[in-house]
Structure formats: structure tokens, C-alpha cells
Design a protein around this motif. Structure first.
Motif, PDB file in Angstrom:
ATOM      1  N   ALA A 186      32.618  53.746  36.059  1.00 46.98           N
ATOM      2  CA  ALA A 186      32.886  54.070  34.656  1.00 46.98           C
ATOM      3  C   ALA A 186      32.010  55.255  34.255  1.00 46.98           C
ATOM      4  CB  ALA A 186      32.577  52.863  33.771  1.00 46.98           C
ATOM      5  N   VAL A 187      32.483  56.015  33.287  1.00 49.79           N
ATOM      6  CA  VAL A 187      31.751  57.212  32.861  1.00 49.79           C
ATOM      7  C   VAL A 187      31.339  57.063  31.399  1.00 49.79           C
ATOM      8  CG1 VAL A 187      31.836  59.724  32.636  1.00 49.79           C
ATOM      9  CG2 VAL A 187      33.151  58.591  34.448  1.00 49.79           C
ATOM     10  N   ILE A 188      30.071  57.300  31.135  1.00 47.16           N
ATOM     11  CA  ILE A 188      29.567  57.211  29.757  1.00 47.16           C
ATOM     12  C   ILE A 188      30.025  58.434  28.972  1.00 47.16           C
ATOM     13  CG2 ILE A 188      27.481  57.201  28.324  1.00 47.16           C
ATOM     14  CD1 ILE A 188      26.169  55.579  30.544  1.00 47.16           C
ATOM     15  N   GLU A 189      30.639  58.195  27.809  1.00 47.71           N
ATOM     16  CA  GLU A 189      31.188  59.302  27.024  1.00 47.71           C
ATOM     17  C   GLU A 189      30.394  59.607  25.761  1.00 47.71           C
ATOM     18  OE1 GLU A 189      35.305  58.295  26.468  1.00 47.71           O
ATOM     19  OE2 GLU A 189      35.810  58.977  28.496  1.00 47.71           O
ATOM     20  N   LYS A 190      29.655  58.612  25.276  1.00 46.95           N
ATOM     21  CA  LYS A 190      28.907  58.830  24.053  1.00 46.95           C
ATOM     22  C   LYS A 190      27.808  57.771  23.979  1.00 46.95           C
ATOM     23  CE  LYS A 190      29.656  59.030  19.043  1.00 46.95           C
ATOM     24  NZ  LYS A 190      30.618  58.814  17.963  1.00 46.95           N
ATOM     25  N   ILE A 191      26.675  58.136  23.413  1.00 46.22           N
ATOM     26  CA  ILE A 191      25.572  57.184  23.264  1.00 46.22           C
ATOM     27  C   ILE A 191      25.112  57.187  21.809  1.00 46.22           C
ATOM     28  CG2 ILE A 191      23.209  56.600  23.968  1.00 46.22           C
ATOM     29  CD1 ILE A 191      23.836  58.134  26.618  1.00 46.22           C
ATOM     30  N   ILE A 192      25.034  56.003  21.224  1.00 53.39           N
ATOM     31  CA  ILE A 192      24.592  55.896  19.828  1.00 53.39           C
ATOM     32  C   ILE A 192      23.281  55.119  19.786  1.00 53.39           C
ATOM     33  CG2 ILE A 192      25.115  54.976  17.527  1.00 53.39           C
ATOM     34  CD1 ILE A 192      28.102  55.199  18.292  1.00 53.39           C
ATOM     35  N   GLU A 193      22.273  55.706  19.158  1.00 57.26           N
ATOM     36  CA  GLU A 193      20.988  55.026  18.990  1.00 57.26           C
ATOM     37  C   GLU A 193      21.112  54.089  17.790  1.00 57.26           C
ATOM     38  OE1 GLU A 193      18.246  56.479  20.904  1.00 57.26           O
ATOM     39  OE2 GLU A 193      16.665  55.169  20.156  1.00 57.26           O
ATOM     40  N   GLU A 194      21.241  52.781  18.047  1.00 50.41           N
ATOM     41  CA  GLU A 194      21.428  51.827  16.942  1.00 50.41           C
ATOM     42  C   GLU A 194      20.110  51.559  16.237  1.00 50.41           C
ATOM     43  OE1 GLU A 194      24.257  50.933  16.003  1.00 50.41           O
ATOM     44  OE2 GLU A 194      25.601  51.204  17.699  1.00 50.41           O
ATOM     45  N   THR A 195      19.102  51.221  17.020  1.00 48.29           N
ATOM     46  CA  THR A 195      17.746  50.988  16.533  1.00 48.29           C
ATOM     47  C   THR A 195      16.850  51.615  17.600  1.00 48.29           C
ATOM     48  OG1 THR A 195      17.288  48.957  17.737  1.00 48.29           O
ATOM     49  CG2 THR A 195      18.496  48.708  15.678  1.00 48.29           C
ATOM     50  N   PRO A 196      15.548  51.650  17.385  1.00 46.81           N
ATOM     51  CA  PRO A 196      14.697  52.267  18.419  1.00 46.81           C
ATOM     52  C   PRO A 196      14.897  51.652  19.814  1.00 46.81           C
ATOM     53  CG  PRO A 196      13.471  52.019  16.397  1.00 46.81           C
ATOM     54  CD  PRO A 196      14.807  51.366  16.153  1.00 46.81           C
ATOM     55  N   GLY A 197      15.303  50.410  19.919  1.00 47.57           N
ATOM     56  CA  GLY A 197      15.443  49.805  21.251  1.00 47.57           C
ATOM     57  C   GLY A 197      16.866  49.512  21.692  1.00 47.57           C
ATOM     58  N   VAL A 198      17.836  49.712  20.809  1.00 47.42           N
ATOM     59  CA  VAL A 198      19.214  49.313  21.128  1.00 47.42           C
ATOM     60  C   VAL A 198      20.136  50.523  21.098  1.00 47.42           C
ATOM     61  CG1 VAL A 198      21.188  47.884  20.430  1.00 47.42           C
ATOM     62  CG2 VAL A 198      18.858  47.006  20.146  1.00 47.42           C
ATOM     63  N   ARG A 199      20.925  50.669  22.157  1.00 45.03           N
ATOM     64  CA  ARG A 199      21.894  51.756  22.194  1.00 45.03           C
ATOM     65  C   ARG A 199      23.286  51.216  22.460  1.00 45.03           C
ATOM     66  NH1 ARG A 199      18.794  56.540  25.637  1.00 45.03           N
ATOM     67  NH2 ARG A 199      17.240  56.884  24.023  1.00 45.03           N
ATOM     68  N   THR A 200      24.268  51.863  21.841  1.00 47.44           N
ATOM     69  CA  THR A 200      25.663  51.572  22.158  1.00 47.44           C
ATOM     70  C   THR A 200      26.168  52.669  23.090  1.00 47.44           C
ATOM     71  OG1 THR A 200      26.162  50.390  20.116  1.00 47.44           O
ATOM     72  CG2 THR A 200      27.997  51.473  21.207  1.00 47.44           C
ATOM     73  N   PHE A 201      26.854  52.259  24.118  1.00 51.98           N
ATOM     74  CA  PHE A 201      27.432  53.201  25.078  1.00 51.98           C
ATOM     75  C   PHE A 201      28.953  53.157  24.974  1.00 51.98           C
ATOM     76  CE2 PHE A 201      23.329  51.887  26.636  1.00 51.98           C
ATOM     77  CZ  PHE A 201      22.758  53.042  27.153  1.00 51.98           C
ATOM     78  N   HIS A 202      29.553  54.317  24.740  1.00 52.16           N
ATOM     79  CA  HIS A 202      31.009  54.416  24.811  1.00 52.16           C
ATOM     80  C   HIS A 202      31.346  54.861  26.223  1.00 52.16           C
ATOM     81  CE1 HIS A 202      31.663  55.117  20.208  1.00 52.16           C
ATOM     82  NE2 HIS A 202      30.769  54.199  20.461  1.00 52.16           N
ATOM     83  N   PHE A 203      32.330  54.224  26.836  1.00 52.47           N
ATOM     84  CA  PHE A 203      32.656  54.603  28.217  1.00 52.47           C
ATOM     85  C   PHE A 203      34.141  54.396  28.499  1.00 52.47           C
ATOM     86  CE2 PHE A 203      33.289  50.417  30.251  1.00 52.47           C
ATOM     87  CZ  PHE A 203      32.785  49.585  29.267  1.00 52.47           C
ATOM     88  N   ASN A 204      34.581  55.005  29.590  1.00 49.60           N
ATOM     89  CA  ASN A 204      35.928  54.797  30.100  1.00 49.60           C
ATOM     90  C   ASN A 204      35.854  54.651  31.598  1.00 49.60           C
ATOM     91  OD1 ASN A 204      38.223  54.609  28.394  1.00 49.60           O
ATOM     92  ND2 ASN A 204      37.814  56.695  27.652  1.00 49.60           N
ATOM     93  N   LEU A 205      36.804  53.943  32.180  1.00 44.33           N
ATOM     94  CA  LEU A 205      36.852  53.868  33.634  1.00 44.33           C
ATOM     95  C   LEU A 205      37.250  55.239  34.164  1.00 44.33           C
ATOM     96  CD1 LEU A 205      38.521  50.375  34.119  1.00 44.33           C
ATOM     97  CD2 LEU A 205      36.126  50.992  34.320  1.00 44.33           C
TER      98      LEU A 205
END
Lengths: 344, 290
Positions: free
Chosen positions: B24-43
Motif C-alpha cells: 500500500a502507498v501512503i498518500e497523505k498524513i494528518i497530524e491529529e495530536t502530537p502523538g497521533v497521525r492519520t494515514f491516507h493510503f491506497n493499495l
């Protein structure tokens, strides 16, 4: 129709089978008794072999196994699926307790998702059982509905009848094998009587007993009896040997290794006896030793029966024989309170 | 899950081997809080991406090759499929490695595993979502799912809290739900700061203040274990029966398919029988094993 083979022809027999199979037989070459590739001549195990220290599960769920390899090319990865190993195996000399253990393990590895690593080896392996003539003091197979000298979980079953082994064909695969094997004679009525006598003698030699009646419900009722479990776990040193060398324990860990651009993912035996086993970054549901001992005992005698309707213990006695502090699961199970104390 | 469901799913894996990840390839990263990130990805394989299907509540195993694997729920909704999402808090070996990755990085992905939120059971009911910290991740998959099918459900209450305003995850979702007039959104923090104008108080306490009716309602709870432990009694006080309370659990996992042993609570494997459970299913073991 049962067969028989002269004891002095066993090497010949294994040699013949080695033509079609990778034959595994009891071996002490690595220091402890285990099922290992037969060297083509040595059958001295017939004299020393009682049971292996390493259970036969190791031939299907190895202590460490490569799951797949991967290659790194700059920022890209390529996964190399495992090669399909179609090698046919034959395990010679498996004991009835350990053969039952394989049937118990099958339930987990066939449940829902198929486990390709375990099942491909299992499908390609014939089990040739060998009756126990000298069960150990720690053995209690008969309390779990297993006879030391009979098995429905093998393809062929051999029983010592003096200068011969009596051979029973248990499965169609076993029958097919004997049909293709030369040097076997038909067994007669006397051989059959000898075999029956040998089996009875062996059965009566298993003197350790465990009353498993109602054990599942007793454990369920005692689940929160912290005092009982603390006492039961008191001398345990959390070494994990009773699980790692248990023929029905299957827990594993998965880890990666990457050296330069070549990597692999492995799985390896793990144990619920270790505190790291369930540790999460924020907490650990089984930090205390008694919780881990409770998990081990309840998994075998309460949870496995709830899921698969069978106790995940075969009374092979390894956990008793091999424990460095003489922890004894039969004693623990016997002391489970008949009625639970009032809950917390 | 039926046998044919399993067979169908097993086909999605390379060579039918459920342990083999797809790339899978990471397409976007969102810093939610200093320790938590959301990763957008697609196969990476577009055909696989198209064939891939999942339901809200399911999880997958994500790997950083050479470091290892870790399980996270798929935090995006199956109703929004231009990419997939997961959220990871930086706490261990794998999550630290994930947080070092940038857009374009390749990771291993295998799944989906586990059961999902029972949409048929939720249909036509009032829904009460109770979330804490990054425990909102699995809930937001379902929340967007029900918002995208809004007419199938009745009232929607969301009670969400975090330790401090800085610890609130998915703020863009919180804002969107706050603006959405068909949703009652209540956000709280354990401890406010100078700029915080919202509620202050622990989630179970605020939930009792909001006091959603238990009538024809289902509560869906996810957060840190300590929050879950206090939320169930709060819901019981409001009249919710154990069958009306759902949660999704997290345990250390390796295989994701009920083989490696470690994620059990009693005879239940969180990966195989969950991660979504009703309180009725787990209440006997919750006090001692969770």
C-alpha cells in the motif's frame, strides 16, 4: 487385515519408505529427543525411545519459520511468496498422545482462515504410530480418553509383540502404504492376541489419574478466584517450557528482519507464560503471573472445550516432566474449588 | 462470518495466503495530536484497490517492512472510497516507524479481518456514539457510514472526549458533525485550557448529563479501557441493556485470524470473534481480563 514385520527388518522398512518420503524418526543427535530426519541406518531408538522431548508439532509449526521474503529497492518493496514445498514426509514412531495433539492443532489451523504453512505440511505427512510400552510416571493420557497403545489419529499403528511389530492399518492412506510396502507379513490370530495383551499391559501402566469430569464448569466458576490462582501459580518461574514443549500449544509471534535490502518475516513459538506476550504500549492485561498461569490452564481445559468441544491436553506429561520447579498441572486441576468462592 | 464469506475473503490474499501483505502507498498524513497521525493510503495494485471491500469496524494488519506489523482499524468509511485511512498513536516499535514515514512510502497491508458493526441491527434505531481519545477512529468509520445513509437511522448523539483540547483527534470531523443539524455533537475535555469554551468533564459523567434515552437505542462505545469500564455502568444507569451496548476492543495481536493466541478474552478471540462485541458477550470477563 493386520500385518506384521520382524524387528530386525525395521531399518529395511524405513529405507524403503525413504525412497518416497522424508522419513522422520526419534533422534537424540541434537541432545534432546525429537523427531528428526532418519539417518538411513540407526534404529537404536527402538531401545531408548519413550517419547520425544520436543513434540512432533515442531515438524508442522517449526520453532522458527520463514513466512516470506521481501526485497527493498530504494523506496519500493517486492514480496516473494514462500516456495511451495511439496515434500512428502513420514513420521515414524509418533505416540498416540502426540498424534491426538495433531488432531487438536488441526482444529485451530483449519478454523475460519486456513493456515497455509501448517496445513500444507500436515497434508503431505503420514503418521506411523508406535504403541507406548513404558509410559512415564508423569503420563496421564488415559484420563483424557487416550490409550498409550491405540490411536485413530495415525495412518498406521505399530505395537511391539516380542520379535515382531504388529501393524494396524488405520486410514486409507495407511492401507495404501502397506499395499506398496514389501517385506510385511499377514498377522495371524496369535499375533492379534499378543498385541491385545501388550496394549492392555501398557494401558494399566498409566497410573497417574486426573478427574476431568465437570472441569470446564469448575474452572469457569473459579475464574475470578484470585486467591486460588495466586496459590496455583506461586512456584511458577514463567520460563514457558510447559507451553513451548506442549504438543497442543500453538501460540506464535511474528517478527521482521531486514539486512541491507533483503528481508524476511518469521514466525516463532511464543508462550502465554511470558509477560511480554500480551503487553501493549499502554497496559498489559496479564502482567501478574497468576493471570498467565490461569490463561494456560483455562485455555486447555475451559476455552478450547468451549470452542472446539475437546480438552486441549493429551496427558503426555511433558509439562510435568520438564518443569524446573515441579509445577504439576494435574495437582492444580485437582485443587480447583468445587464451588467458587463469592466473587469480588 | 460464514464459511463462504471466509473463502471469498481468502481469495483476496496473494496465493490465498492470509499472511501475505499487499503493498500500500501512503498518500497523505494528518497530524491529529502530537502523538497521533492519520494515514491516507491506497493499495498499489489498482485492480486490488478496486476489488477491495470492507465494512465499518473491521481492522487490518499494517507493516513497516523490516520493523514489523501492527493492527489498526480501518478508520475511513466504506461509503467514501477514494482512499482508505487508519490512525496510529506513536507508542511502540511499529508505530514509531510508521511516524517516520512520509507521503509516497510503501507499507504492507493485509486484511480486512474481524467482524464489523452490525448495520442491520442498528438500522431504524437511535444511535449513541461514545468515544474517547483516539478511540474515535473505529467509530468515525461508522459515523460517516450512517451519516451517508442518514435516513436509515433515527437520532444520532455523539459524546466525545479527550484529556485536553490538544488531545482531541479528528477535529475536522468534530467540526463537521457539530455543523451537521441531524447530529447532536457533544465534545468534552478532562481539563480545559484558556481558549477552551466547550464542556469540561470525564466522558461517562458528560454522557449522564446528555442522558440519551435507551428506548430503541444502541450505544457504540470506544476509547481507552478505563473509559470503557466506566461508560458501561453509566449507560446501565440510563437504562441501556447489555445487548444495547456495543464496543470494539483492542489487544496485542500478531496473526489477526485467531491462530497466534494472544488476543483472547476467555474463549473469545478479539481478532476472530470481534473486534466488535456487545457488552453482553464480554461482561463476564471484563472485570478480570480487560
Amino acid at each position: 487385515m493386520a500385518k506384521k514385520i520382524s524387528k530386525k527388518d525395521i531399518a529395511q522398512l524405513l529405507k524403503a519408505w525413504s525412497q518416497q518420503f522424508a522419513v522422520l524418526a526419534p533422534s537424540r543427535k541434537r541432545g534432546v529427543a525429537e523427531m528428526a530426519e532418519w539417518d538411513g541406518k540407526d534404529v537404536s531408538f527402538l531401545d531408548w525411545y519413550r517419547n520425544t522431548v520436543v513434540p512432533p508439532k515442531a515438524s508442522f509449526l517449526p520453532p522458527m519459520e520463514e513466512m516470506f521474503r521481501f526485497q527493498k529497492d530504494k523506496d519500493n518493496y517486492k514480496i516473494e511468496p514462500p516456495s511451495k514445498n511439496g515434500q512428502k514426509q513420514l513420521i515414524f514412531g509418533i505416540r498416540p498422545c502426540d498424534a491426538r495433539a495433531m488432531a487438536i492443532l488441526d482444529m485451530t489451523f483449519e478454523d475460519a482462515y486456513q493456515d497455509p504453512y501448517y496445513l500444507s505440511k500436515r497434508k503431505n505427512t503420514l503418521l506411523v504410530g508406535l504403541s507406548c510400552a513404558n509410559p512415564c510416571e508423569s503420563c496421564f493420557c488415559t484420563s483424557l480418553g487416550i490409550s498409550p497403545s491405540e490411536s485413530a489419529d495415525v495412518d498406521l499403528m505399530l505395537t511391539n509383540i516380542g520379535d515382531h511389530f504388529f501393524i494396524e492399518e488405520i486410514t486409507a492412506k495407511g492401507k495404501e502404504l502397506t499395499a506398496k510396502t514389501s517385506g510385511l507379513k499377514d498377522a495371524n490370530k496369535d499375533d492379534e492376541a499378543e498385541a491385545r495383551k501388550a496394549k492392555e499391559t501398557a494401558y494399566n501402566k498409566v497410573t497417574r489419574k486426573l478427574d476431568t469430569e465437570g472441569i470446564k464448569d469448575k474452572l469457569l466458576a473459579s475464574f475470578d478466584d484470585e486467591g486460588f490462582w495466586e496459590k496455583a501459580a506461586a512456584k511458577c518461574v514463567s520460563c514457558g517450557i510447559c507451553t513451548l514443549l506442549c504438543p497442543t500449544c500453538y501460540c506464535f509471534d511474528i517478527n521482521d528482519e531486514l539486512v541491507k535490502d533483503e528481508g524476511a518475516r518469521f514466525r516463532s513459538w511464543d508462550s502465554c507464560g511470558f509477560s511480554l506476550y500480551t503487553r501493549m504500549p499502554m497496559e498489559n492485561p496479564r502482567k501478574e503471573k497468576w493471570r498467565r498461569v490461569r490463561q494456560k490452564v483455562c485455555h486447555k481445559f475451559e476455552f478450547y472445550p468451549m470452542t472446539f468441544d475437546i480438552i486441549a491436553c493429551t496427558g503426555c506429561g511433558r509439562c510435568i516432566r520438564l518443569c524446573p520447579v515441579n509445577w504439576d498441572i494435574t495437582k492444580v486441576l485437582e485443587s480447583v474449588p468445587a464451588k467458587a468462592k463469592a466473587g469480588k | 462470518m460464514t464459511v463462504s464469506d471466509i473463502n471469498q475473503r481468502q481469495k483476496f490474499f496473494a496465493e490465498g495466503n492470509v499472511y501475505l501483505p499487499h503493498i500500500a502507498v501512503i498518500e497523505k498524513i494528518i497530524e491529529e495530536t502530537p502523538g497521533v497521525r492519520t494515514f491516507h493510503f491506497n493499495l498499489k495494485d489498482q485492480k486490488l484497490q478496486k476489488d477491495f471491500s470492507f465494512e465499518s469496524g473491521q481492522f487490518a494488519q499494517y507493516s513497516v517492512f523490516g520493523i514489523g506489523e501492527a493492527p489498526f482499524c480501518i478508520s475511513s468509511s466504506p461509503t467514501r472510497r477514494d482512499h482508505l485511512e487508519f490512525a496510529a498513536q506513536r507508542v511502540g516499535k511499529v508505530t514509531n516507524a510508521l511516524h517516520r514515514l512520509g507521503v509516497g512510502a510503501e507499507i504492507g497491508f493485509r486484511g480486512p479481518y474481524g467482524n464489523s458493526f452490525p448495520l442491520d441491527f442498528l438500522k431504524g434505531k437511535n444511535l449513541v456514539f461514545v468515544g474517547g481519545g483516539n478511540g474515535l477512529a473505529p467509530l468515525r468509520s461508522l459515523i460517516w457510514n450512517v451519516i451517508d445513509n442518514r435516513n436509515k437511522y433515527k437520532k444520532i448523539d455523539i459524546v466525545y472526549g479527550a484529556r485536553s483540547p490538544a488531545d482531541l483527534c479528528f477535529k475536522y470531523d468534530l467540526d463537521a458533525w457539530d455543523r451537521n443539524k441531524t447530529v447532536n455533537m457533544v465534545t468534552t475535555v478532562d481539563k480545559g485550557d484558556d481558549t477552551w469554551k466547550g464542556k469540561v468533564g470525564l466522558v461517562p459523567k458528560v454522557l449522564e448529563e446528555v442522558a440519551p434515552s435507551a428506548e430503541e437505542a444502541v450505544a457504540i462505545v470506544c476509547g481507552p479501557p478505563i473509559m470503557i469500564r466506566f461508560t458501561f455502568p453509566a449507560l446501565e444507569k440510563l437504562g441501556f441493556k447489555p445487548e444495547q451496548m456495543l464496543t470494539t476492543l483492542e489487544k496485542r495481536m500478531k496473526c489477526g485470524i485467531g491462530k497466534c493466541g494472544r488476543c483472547n478474552i476467555g474463549n473469545i478471540y478479539v481478532c476472530r470473534d470481534g473486534p466488535v462485541f456487545s457488552y453482553a458477550q464480554i461482561k463476564n470477563f471484563v472485570s478480570s481480563e480487560y
